[in-house]
Write a protein that holds these residues in place. Structure first.
Motif, PDB file in Angstrom:
ATOM      1  N   SER A  44       0.868  -1.179   0.000  1.00 53.63           N
ATOM      2  CA  SER A  44       0.000   0.000   0.000  1.00 53.63           C
ATOM      3  C   SER A  44       0.905   1.229   0.000  1.00 53.63           C
ATOM      4  CB  SER A  44      -0.921   0.015   1.225  1.00 53.63           C
ATOM      5  OG  SER A  44      -0.170   0.193   2.400  1.00 53.63           O
ATOM      6  N   VAL A  45       0.382   2.317  -0.539  1.00 49.74           N
ATOM      7  CA  VAL A  45       1.103   3.576  -0.556  1.00 49.74           C
ATOM      8  C   VAL A  45       0.177   4.643  -0.007  1.00 49.74           C
ATOM      9  CG1 VAL A  45       0.445   4.190  -2.929  1.00 49.74           C
ATOM     10  CG2 VAL A  45       2.516   5.160  -1.940  1.00 49.74           C
ATOM     11  N   GLY A  46       0.731   5.557   0.729  1.00 49.21           N
ATOM     12  CA  GLY A  46      -0.052   6.654   1.262  1.00 49.21           C
ATOM     13  C   GLY A  46       0.831   7.840   1.554  1.00 49.21           C
ATOM     14  N   ALA A  87       9.794   4.934   3.231  1.00 46.12           N
ATOM     15  CA  ALA A  87       9.441   6.303   2.861  1.00 46.12           C
ATOM     16  C   ALA A  87      10.269   6.728   1.660  1.00 46.12           C
ATOM     17  CB  ALA A  87       9.683   7.256   4.026  1.00 46.12           C
ATOM     18  N   VAL A  88       9.589   7.145   0.590  1.00 50.50           N
ATOM     19  CA  VAL A  88      10.293   7.615  -0.590  1.00 50.50           C
ATOM     20  C   VAL A  88      11.042   8.882  -0.216  1.00 50.50           C
ATOM     21  CG1 VAL A  88      10.018   8.515  -2.927  1.00 50.50           C
ATOM     22  CG2 VAL A  88       8.669   6.571  -2.176  1.00 50.50           C
ATOM     23  N   GLY A  89      12.297   8.931  -0.588  1.00 48.91           N
ATOM     24  CA  GLY A  89      13.135  10.070  -0.233  1.00 48.91           C
ATOM     25  C   GLY A  89      14.064   9.732   0.923  1.00 48.91           C
ATOM     26  N   GLY A 138       5.695  13.186   1.136  1.00 52.06           N
ATOM     27  CA  GLY A 138       6.581  12.058   0.960  1.00 52.06           C
ATOM     28  C   GLY A 138       5.739  10.809   1.039  1.00 52.06           C
ATOM     29  N   GLN A 139       5.940   9.889   0.118  1.00 58.59           N
ATOM     30  CA  GLN A 139       5.137   8.672   0.103  1.00 58.59           C
ATOM     31  C   GLN A 139       5.688   7.660   1.099  1.00 58.59           C
ATOM     32  OE1 GLN A 139       5.364   7.389  -4.006  1.00 58.59           O
ATOM     33  NE2 GLN A 139       3.292   8.091  -4.346  1.00 58.59           N
ATOM     34  N   LYS A 140       4.772   6.919   1.712  1.00 56.49           N
ATOM     35  CA  LYS A 140       5.163   5.816   2.584  1.00 56.49           C
ATOM     36  C   LYS A 140       4.589   4.539   1.980  1.00 56.49           C
ATOM     37  CE  LYS A 140       5.247   4.030   7.227  1.00 56.49           C
ATOM     38  NZ  LYS A 140       4.888   4.215   8.614  1.00 56.49           N
TER      39      LYS A 140
END
Length: 192
Positions: free
Chosen positions: A102-104, A139-141, A184-186
């Protein structure tokens, strides 16, 4: 200055974020869960096929990738405070399903609207996949380097110029989302 409009905007944004949430509040039967995963896998394969048909750079990277994480439908919306959410599938380089994710994200800033889009993250190294699977919510980034490629840049990416761990492609946008925001996406692995 009255804080009432700001409170109303925050309340509406919170409701929108809750509506975009990928967390189910009902208990699903194992059969319906399995059927949902089959449908998610089919949608992810179709979304990846669409990306490869429209971007030769993405197709070349995918052919040499350790894995590709595909979110066929991410819903994003907000009014000052926003959020996005969706579910996806991680495929191995040879197309096997390695897991479901999942992404949020939550964002804030000058923004208003709603949109739907697809996202594919091409993981070039086994370390990128290992990091994705061992992190408690990735986490993206944070962690491996990520390059977000637009369609123009993707034409210039080849297997000889690719030097990042991960290439993210956002495509198939529909709807309208205007403004600037910080986010930032998680990404979290779903239990099997």
């Amino acid at each position: 200055m009255s804080l009432k409009p700001l409170r109303i905007a925050a309340l509406l944004s919170t409701l929108l974020v809750a509506a975009c949430s990928t967390t189910a509040f009902t208990t699903a039967s194992p059969t319906s869960d399995a059927a949902a995963r089959v449908q998610l896998e089919q949608e992810a394969r179709m979304a990846l096929k669409s990306l490869y048909a429209n971007s030769t750079g993405a197709k070349q990277l995918g052919a040499n990738a350790a894995g590709v994480l595909v979110f066929p439908s991410i819903v994003k919306g907000g009014l000052l405070i926003g959020g996005e959410g969706g579910k996806g599938v991680l495929f191995s380089g040879d197309g096997r399903v390695l897991g479901y994710y999942s992404v949020g994200s939550v964002s804030w800033g000058l923004q208003a609207g709603a949109q739907n889009f697809s996202e594919a993250m091409i993981l070039m190294t086994p370390d990128a996949i290992r990091n994705l699977n061992t992190a408690d919510g990735w986490a993206v980034g944070v962690g491996p380097s990520v390059v977000v490629a637009d369609s123009g840049m993707a034409r210039d990416i080849t297997t000889t110029t690719a030097q990042s761990d991960i290439y993210a492609f956002i495509y198939g946008q529909s709807g309208l989302m205007a403004g600037l925001g910080v986010q930032g996406q998680k990404i979290t692995r779903l239990s099997n």
